[in-house]
Design an enzyme around this catalytic site. Structure first.
Site, mmCIF file in Angstrom:
data_model
loop_
_atom_site.group_PDB
_atom_site.id
_atom_site.type_symbol
_atom_site.label_atom_id
_atom_site.label_comp_id
_atom_site.label_asym_id
_atom_site.label_seq_id
_atom_site.Cartn_x
_atom_site.Cartn_y
_atom_site.Cartn_z
ATOM 1 N N GLU A 1 0.833 -1.207 0.000
ATOM 2 C CA GLU A 1 0.000 0.000 0.000
ATOM 3 C C GLU A 1 0.864 1.252 0.000
ATOM 4 O O GLU A 1 0.668 2.153 -0.825
ATOM 5 C CB GLU A 1 -0.920 0.002 1.220
ATOM 6 C CG GLU A 1 -1.944 -1.106 1.182
ATOM 7 C CD GLU A 1 -2.597 -1.379 2.521
ATOM 8 O OE1 GLU A 1 -3.441 -2.286 2.543
ATOM 9 O OE2 GLU A 1 -2.286 -0.714 3.524
ATOM 10 N N ILE B 1 -6.349 3.451 4.142
ATOM 11 C CA ILE B 1 -6.560 2.175 3.468
ATOM 12 C C ILE B 1 -6.334 1.021 4.439
ATOM 13 O O ILE B 1 -5.572 1.156 5.404
ATOM 14 C CB ILE B 1 -5.631 2.052 2.223
ATOM 15 C CG1 ILE B 1 -5.927 0.786 1.418
ATOM 16 C CG2 ILE B 1 -4.169 2.158 2.617
ATOM 17 C CD1 ILE B 1 -5.215 0.717 0.069
ATOM 18 N N CYS B 2 -7.002 -0.089 4.179
ATOM 19 C CA CYS B 2 -6.800 -1.351 4.882
ATOM 20 C C CYS B 2 -7.243 -1.241 6.341
ATOM 21 O O CYS B 2 -8.404 -1.008 6.621
ATOM 22 C CB CYS B 2 -5.345 -1.785 4.726
ATOM 23 S SG CYS B 2 -4.973 -3.473 5.220
ATOM 24 N N ALA B 3 -6.332 -1.394 7.284
ATOM 25 C CA ALA B 3 -6.669 -1.291 8.704
ATOM 26 C C ALA B 3 -6.603 0.152 9.204
ATOM 27 O O ALA B 3 -7.072 0.448 10.296
ATOM 28 C CB ALA B 3 -5.720 -2.154 9.537
#
Length: 184
Positions: free
Chosen positions: A16, A101-103
């Protein structure tokens, strides 16, 4: 020139972070990477990046966007750092873009910045029941005003291209995307 701050904490998701840094720089956006402390930062799978600076050196500067990469325990480290929360809250009060993004949307949620907003995140990173005021969506990328979220490593390129479009327009996004030889 537009400026984007990307804080890097130990355990960030390298796919990322590198994708976001690379594509935004291809769009001629100034990207400033900042470690939580001085020196190299190790990502979740052992990749080591050397940030441009440390967070303390840029915390009082102005950015057009603050962009949080995910990964664990990176997102947890960002979430636990009061400087990050203060920076995000101040940035939001100036009506500038915030992206995660993501977590990393957990950092925004715990700072109260997702309240009443639509957002997405990596499955299991946040329990939607624990954040009833957040309108959880499962889209790859969700844009809600100046808040942008994305699901995870597999959506990083779409996320970066969306951010480029928001910051510098569709034409610049198309130029960058065409150079990638991406089939969409």
């Amino acid at each position: 020139m537009l400026r984007v701050l990307i804080p890097l904490a130990e355990g960030f998701e390298e796919l990322e972070a590198v994708t976001l840094i690379d594509l935004l720089r291809r769009a001629a956006i100034e990207v400033v990477t900042a470690g939580m402390v001085a020196g190299p930062v190790t990502a979740s799978r052992g990749t080591v990046l050397v940030p441009d600076t440390e967070l303390a050196a840029v915390a009082d500067q102005s950015f057009d966007m603050i962009l949080l990469p995910g990964g664990l325990p990176g997102a947890d480290h960002l979430d636990q750092d009061p400087r990050v929360r203060e920076l995000l809250t101040r940035h939001r009060s100036m009506d500038r873009y915030t992206a995660a993004i993501c977590a990393a949307p957990k950092v925004l949620a715990n700072a109260g910045l997702l309240d009443g907003r639509a957002a997405t995140w990596y499955p299991g990173a946040l329990d939607p029941a624990a954040y009833p005021s957040v309108r959880h969506r499962s889209d790859a990328v969700v844009v809600d005003g100046k808040l942008v979220t994305s699901r995870g490593p597999g959506t990083a390129m779409d996320f970066a291209l969306t951010l480029i479009e928001l910051l510098v327009g569709q034409d610049r996004r198309s130029e960058v995307e065409n150079q990638l030889q991406r089939e969409v």
